[in-house]
Every structure is written in structure tokens, then in C-alpha cells.
Scaffold this active site. Structure first.
Site, short mmCIF file in Angstrom:
data_model
loop_
_atom_site.label_atom_id
_atom_site.label_comp_id
_atom_site.label_asym_id
_atom_site.label_seq_id
_atom_site.Cartn_x
_atom_site.Cartn_y
_atom_site.Cartn_z
N ASN A 148 13.11 37.12 73.03
CA ASN A 148 11.93 36.65 73.78
C ASN A 148 11.08 37.86 74.13
OD1 ASN A 148 10.09 35.59 75.55
ND2 ASN A 148 11.59 35.02 77.14
N TRP A 149 9.95 37.99 73.42
CA TRP A 149 9.10 39.18 73.64
C TRP A 149 8.30 39.08 74.93
CZ3 TRP A 149 6.54 40.34 68.17
CH2 TRP A 149 7.57 40.65 67.26
N LYS A 150 8.32 37.91 75.57
CA LYS A 150 7.51 37.70 76.79
C LYS A 150 6.06 38.14 76.52
CE LYS A 150 11.68 37.83 79.53
NZ LYS A 150 12.34 38.09 80.81
N HIS A 152 11.40 28.42 80.80
CA HIS A 152 11.90 29.74 81.21
C HIS A 152 11.68 29.91 82.71
CE1 HIS A 152 12.31 34.07 81.57
NE2 HIS A 152 12.94 34.05 80.41
N GLU A 179 10.54 32.24 84.37
CA GLU A 179 9.24 32.81 84.71
C GLU A 179 8.15 31.75 84.69
OE1 GLU A 179 9.52 35.98 81.83
OE2 GLU A 179 11.15 36.85 83.01
N GLU A 186 20.28 31.22 81.96
CA GLU A 186 19.70 32.50 82.36
C GLU A 186 19.70 32.61 83.88
OE1 GLU A 186 17.14 34.39 79.02
OE2 GLU A 186 15.85 33.33 80.42
N GLY A 229 16.20 41.05 83.57
CA GLY A 229 15.45 42.28 83.74
C GLY A 229 16.00 43.21 84.80
N SER A 242 19.76 40.58 80.82
CA SER A 242 20.26 41.94 80.64
C SER A 242 21.30 42.06 79.52
CB SER A 242 20.81 42.50 81.97
OG SER A 242 19.78 42.53 82.94
N GLY A 299 15.70 39.53 76.28
CA GLY A 299 14.34 39.90 76.66
C GLY A 299 14.06 41.34 76.27
N GLY A 300 14.17 42.24 77.23
CA GLY A 300 13.78 43.65 77.05
C GLY A 300 14.33 44.28 75.78
P1 13P Z 1 16.18 40.57 79.85
O1 13P Z 1 17.04 40.60 78.59
O2 13P Z 1 15.05 41.56 79.81
O3 13P Z 1 17.01 40.63 81.08
O4 13P Z 1 15.43 39.14 79.85
C1 13P Z 1 16.15 37.97 79.69
C2 13P Z 1 15.22 36.84 79.48
O5 13P Z 1 14.54 36.40 80.41
C3 13P Z 1 15.13 36.28 78.13
O6 13P Z 1 14.41 35.08 78.13
#
Ligand code: 13P
Length: 264
Positions: free
Chosen positions: A14-16, A104, A106, A176, A182, A222, A243-244
Site C-alpha cells: 500500500n503506497w498510500k 483502511h 486512515e 491492521e 507506521g 510495521s 505500508g512504508g
Molecule cells: P506500515 O507498514 O507503514 O506500518 O503501514 C501499514 C499499513 O497501513 C498498510 O495498509
């Protein structure tokens, strides 16, 4: 193959809200240079760029044979119409998007997405022949007062309550925990397994045993190459939503290879 790996692992990036379309072209070519077809024999891989990058990434994936499926991070409920600023699931399907992240944390937190809206979006994704990745997870405050299971049950029931069992069987649920996103503080395999097992139990209650056995449950929060194997050996964790670490091709490929090794 061991019993817990009957479901094919799904590793999703997920590149956000990162990478403009030039950077996205570079990132997907970089992934294509590092990732071989042999790497993905035992696993499925998806990438979820921002909307403005999707056409560019589609072109790279298809022209260069990058062994990943295309994903999106959200979509509208309706296929077309007077919905200024929305992005149609029908138009995503036309771009060969195969997986769409829905609900998600967010989006729930910053854009007030409710369980009801999440359910409507799941219908929209399925109606357009794509696979939803439905995110659920508790906040730190909910976890501290022992509300994790209640929160997950509410979210899962709210999301899949109106879906046909056959549709639930094909979808993906991503656990999640919000406190792990994050933060560098991933859930322990024990916590991830407890939540994954509970989600499968709730899916079984709502959609029946067959759907519960088939549904793929990802863990997200993470994830790194170093914790990939220990998370994927959990019997009820069938994949990872990253994510990251998915923004760095070297790190993402390391996660995919660790997942493939765990699945072999
Ligand atoms: P991180 O891997 O950056 O913690 O993010 C997880 C996430 O929200 C994937 O959708």
C-alpha cells in the site's frame, strides 16, 4: 505443504499518498528489475498506487511483465454519475485493477468512513469483478480496555453481513491494529494469530464454514522482512499488507522472498 498454508499467501504493498506518476513509473520498473517470476511462484503480490499513478503503473506492469497484480487504495460506491471528486470502481476495473483496499483505518479516521460505507464499497468492488481487501483493526485505547474482539467483530459483521458466502470466500480481510501502523511496533505473532483466528471465527458465524476456510486474512502494521516469516507461520495469517516498506523495492522484494520461503 503444511496445513496453515493451504491458502495462497498474498503480499500487498500500500503506497498510500506517496510517489507522483514519474516516481511511480520508476518504482514499478525498479520492482520489475528485482522481482523474478520464480520469486512469486508460491505467493501473490499486489501494489496499490495512488489513483493518479494507476495508468502509468499498469503500463509498466503489462509492458515489462512485472509479476504483480495492480491494486487501488479506495473507490466510489457508484459506477458513474454526479459524484464530484470520486473514482469509479468500473473505471478501475477497466485499467486492469484486480484488488481494491476498502476501509483502511486512515480512511475511517480522516474521511469518516463508516462500516455501512465500507459494506457498500465492498459490493461495488465485487460487482466490478475485483477483489476487495477489507481492513479492520482496533485502536490502542480499545486494545487497552480489552475491546479488541468486540471491535473486530463489529467491523467484520458490518462489512460482510450482506455479502453472498461465495463472495466472502474470495475476498481478503486485513487485520491492521491501528497502534501498529507506521510505528515500527508490529503486533507479536501471538497477537496477530489471536486476531486472525477470531476474524475467521466471526466470518464463519456470518458467512458459513466454507467462506471462513477460504477467506484470506492479512496482517498489516510495521511489517518488515525480519518479521515476515514469524507472522506468516501463524495458521490464520495468510498474507501481509505492507505500508512504508513497500515504498522501497529492495525492502519489498525482501519481504516477498521471505514470504515465498515461508510458503515453500
Ligand atoms: P506500515 O507498514 O507503514 O506500518 O503501514 C501499514 C499499513 O497501513 C498498510 O495498509
Amino acid at each position: 505443504m503444511t496445513a496453515h498454508l493451504r491458502r495462497r499467501p498474498l503480499i500487498s504493498g500500500n503506497w498510500k499518498m506517496n510517489f507522483d506518476h514519474f516516481e511511480a513509473i520508476h518504482a514499478s520498473r525498479d520492482l520489475g528489475l528485482r522481482l523474478t517470476s520464480a520469486d512469486v511462484v508460491p505467493v501473490d503480490v499486489t501494489v496499490h498506487p495512488p489513483f493518479t499513478d494507476i495508468r502509468s503503473v499498469q503500463t509498466v506492469i503489462e509492458a515489462e511483465g512485472v509479476p504483480v497484480a495492480l491494486g487501488a487504495q479506495n473507490c466510489a460506491v457508484e459506477d458513474s454519475g454526479a459524484y464530484t471528486g470520486e473514482v469509479s470502481p468500473m473505471m478501475l476495473a477497466k485499467l486492469h485493477v484486480e484488488y481494491v483496499i476498502i476501509g483502511h483505518s486512515e480512511r475511517r479516521r480522516y474521511f469518516a468512513e463508516t462500516d455501512e460505507l465500507v459494506a457498500a464499497k465492498l459490493h461495488a468492488v465485487i460487482r466490478n469483478g475485483m477483489t476487495p481487501i477489507c481492513c479492520v483493526g482496533e485502536t490502542e485505547a480499545e486494545r487497552e480496555v480489552g475491546l479488541t474482539k468486540d471491535r473486530l467483530a463489529d467491523q467484520v459483521e458490518g462489512a460482510i453481513g450482506g455479502l453472498a458466502p461465495e463472495a466472502v470466500a474470495e475476498m481478503v480481510v486485513a487485520y491492521e491494529p491501528i497502534w501498529a501502523i507506521g510505528t515500527g511496533q508490529a503486533a507479536t505473532p501471538e497477537d496477530a494469530q489471536e486476531a486472525g483466528g477470531w476474524i475467521r471465527e466471526v466470518v464463519g458465524r456470518v458467512a458459513g464454514a466454507e467462506a471462513a476456510t477460504a477467506v484470506r486474512i492479512q496482517y498489516g502494521g510495521s511489517v518488515r522482512a525480519e518479521n515476515t516469516a514469524e507472522l506468516l507461520v501463524c495458521p490464520d495469517i495468510d498474507g501481509l499488507l505492507v505500508g512504508g516498506a513497500s515504498l522501497d523495492a529492495v525492502a519489498f522484494v525482501a519481504i516477498i522472498r521471505a514470504a515465498a520461503d515461508a510458503a515453500r
